[in-house]
Write a protein that holds these residues in place. Structure first.
Motif, PDB file in Angstrom:
ATOM      1  N   HIS A 176       6.103  -9.305  14.682  1.00  0.00           N
ATOM      2  CA  HIS A 176       5.948  -9.694  14.301  1.00  0.00           C
ATOM      3  C   HIS A 176       5.534 -10.618  15.567  1.00  0.00           C
ATOM      4  CE1 HIS A 176       6.064  -9.787   9.726  1.00  0.00           C
ATOM      5  NE2 HIS A 176       5.868  -8.835  10.282  1.00  0.00           N
TER       6      HIS A 176
ATOM      7  N   LYS B  45       1.386 -11.441  16.678  1.00  0.00           N
ATOM      8  CA  LYS B  45       0.887 -13.324  16.949  1.00  0.00           C
ATOM      9  C   LYS B  45       0.008 -13.148  18.667  1.00  0.00           C
ATOM     10  CE  LYS B  45       3.828 -14.962  13.665  1.00  0.00           C
ATOM     11  NZ  LYS B  45       5.067 -15.749  13.130  1.00  0.00           N
TER      12      LYS B  45
ATOM     13  N   CYS C 137      -1.115 -15.635  10.513  1.00  0.00           N
ATOM     14  CA  CYS C 137       0.755 -15.862  10.805  1.00  0.00           C
ATOM     15  C   CYS C 137       1.567 -16.082   9.659  1.00  0.00           C
ATOM     16  CB  CYS C 137       1.166 -17.315  11.426  1.00  0.00           C
ATOM     17  SG  CYS C 137       0.974 -17.326  13.410  1.00  0.00           S
TER      18      CYS C 137
ATOM     19  N   ILE D 193       0.667 -12.692   8.091  1.00  0.00           N
ATOM     20  CA  ILE D 193       1.836 -11.532   8.737  1.00  0.00           C
ATOM     21  C   ILE D 193       3.289 -11.959   8.445  1.00  0.00           C
ATOM     22  CG2 ILE D 193       2.655 -11.214  11.596  1.00  0.00           C
ATOM     23  CD1 ILE D 193       0.536 -11.975  12.375  1.00  0.00           C
TER      24      ILE D 193
ATOM     25  N   LEU E 239       3.795  -4.795   7.999  1.00  0.00           N
ATOM     26  CA  LEU E 239       2.850  -5.586   8.013  1.00  0.00           C
ATOM     27  C   LEU E 239       2.406  -4.792   6.483  1.00  0.00           C
ATOM     28  CD1 LEU E 239      -0.113  -5.406  10.941  1.00  0.00           C
ATOM     29  CD2 LEU E 239       1.158  -7.293   9.761  1.00  0.00           C
TER      30      LEU E 239
ATOM     31  N   SER F 115      -4.132  -6.506   7.580  1.00  0.00           N
ATOM     32  CA  SER F 115      -3.096  -5.554   8.206  1.00  0.00           C
ATOM     33  C   SER F 115      -3.837  -4.781   8.445  1.00  0.00           C
ATOM     34  CB  SER F 115      -2.435  -5.070   6.634  1.00  0.00           C
ATOM     35  OG  SER F 115      -1.570  -6.444   6.351  1.00  0.00           O
TER      36      SER F 115
ATOM     37  N   PHE G  13      -4.686  -5.783  11.891  1.00  0.00           N
ATOM     38  CA  PHE G  13      -4.204  -5.660  12.478  1.00  0.00           C
ATOM     39  C   PHE G  13      -3.331  -4.527  13.093  1.00  0.00           C
ATOM     40  CE2 PHE G  13      -3.124 -10.439  10.056  1.00  0.00           C
ATOM     41  CZ  PHE G  13      -4.348 -10.777  10.600  1.00  0.00           C
TER      42      PHE G  13
END
Length: 341
Positions: free
Chosen positions: A149, A153, A170, A173, A179, A186, A189
């Motif tokens: 994470h 971030k 966040c 997340i 995820l 997801s 990301f």
């Protein structure tokens, strides 16, 4: 587009249409649709007043192509995610992606990746006039569940998002370890998390024939020793991200072909590229046919369900050298339904 511009009826209604696509028969979608106007107006209010928080997700397993845990968000969260991803995130995140990153992007996907692989084989044969060469095939172990994470971030912070958007992302997340597979965010990301790795392979390792679909990727090179060096470098790079390659990672001769995106693609000595459907896909389809032969006469599966599933499989199989196989499956479906299709 800013966050406040997202908090409008027009944008959220469009996001609702995207979220319901292919899911109108589901109870959660129907329930949201019954009170659509009220739900969107309420959503505008809770977004603007910053009291929106994602709800609990539904947890279940899918078993094709392998067992995976899916954490599906509530329908309203799907609407919010579509609004944010489609209007704020997608262009910012994907602008730096290389061409040969195939997953979850407009104009790309499974068949785009397969066509790029075919092009690599053709280009390789034209350049070297041989099928002699080597493939490094890699797969990341438990990719979604292993994404760190804090590292993710940090990558998001580089996008210079509005604080309210960054804080909301966040929350998504941090809703689970790694995820959650069912979240639209997801997918994006996960692509972002390995974007710099793609550039590392192409620009530092100087691999011309490279392609990746989420956590599954390949490198093609005429020099086996150099691929062994690449493998050591890739393992070290992945370790820095808190990831590791799984046991399926290996180096093998190019003439063996590559299992990638549901097909086994290989090149003949004459330079012809052959693409065969992976045996596991054929096996699953035959299991479905046996189940339909048993369940359809009993009314346990509908004609529409059979047709939808078969047509999806047939459209995918059509991208390979599978004409005879597809005709055999079509004949069995016709026998089950007792009609010509």
């Amino acid at each position: 587009m800013t966050f406040l511009q997202i908090c409008t009826f027009a944008v959220l209604y469009k996001a609702y249409l995207a979220a319901r696509r292919g899911k109108r028969s589901r109870a959660a979608t129907a329930h949201y649709e019954v009170h659509l106007l009220e739900n969107i107006v309420n959503l505008i209010y809770i977004l603007k007043t910053k009291i929106y928080r994602p709800g609990l997700f539904r947890v279940f397993y899918v078993f094709e192509p392998k067992k995976r845990l899916v954490q599906a968000p509530a329908f309203v969260d799907k609407v919010v995610q579509h609004a944010i991803v489609d209007n704020l995130l997608y262009e910012r995140i994907t602008r730096s992606f290389i061409l040969d990153n195939y997953a979850s992007q407009k104009g790309k996907g499974l068949h785009f990746g397969l066509d790029r692989l075919r092009g690599f084989f053709i280009d390789y044969w034209r350049k070297y006039r041989t099928t002699e060469g080597w493939v490094l095939k890699c797969d990341v172990r438990h990719f979604f569940a292993s994404i760190d994470h804090d590292r993710l971030k940090a990558k998001l912070q580089k996008l210079c998002l509005e604080p309210i958007v960054y804080d909301l992302l966040c929350v998504y997340i941090d809703c689970s370890d790694g995820l959650p597979l069912g979240y639209q965010t997801s997918q994006l990301f996960a692509l972002l998390f390995l974007d710099e790795f793609d550039h590392f392979v192409k620009e530092k390792l100087r691999i011309r024939y490279y392609g990746r679909y989420m956590d599954d990727f390949f490198l093609i090179c005429p020099d086996k020793d150099y691929l062994q060096y690449c493998l050591r470098e890739i393992r070290a790079y992945m370790a820095d991200l808190g990831l590791e390659l799984n046991e399926k990672t290996q180096i093998f001769p190019l003439r063996n072909g590559i299992d990638f995106l549901g097909f086994h693609t290989y090149i003949t000595e004459s330079g012809q590229v052959i693409r065969k459907l992976r045996h596991s896909s054929i096996k699953r389809m035959r299991a479905k046919l046996r189940r339909w032969e048993r369940d359809y006469p009993l009314g346990l599966v509908t004609r529409e369900e059979i047709l939808q599933s078969w047509q999806a499989w047939d459209a995918h199989a059509a991208h390979g050298n599978t004409w005879t196989l597809r005709q055999q499956v079509r004949d069995r479906v016709q026998n089950i339904l007792k009609e010509v299709i």
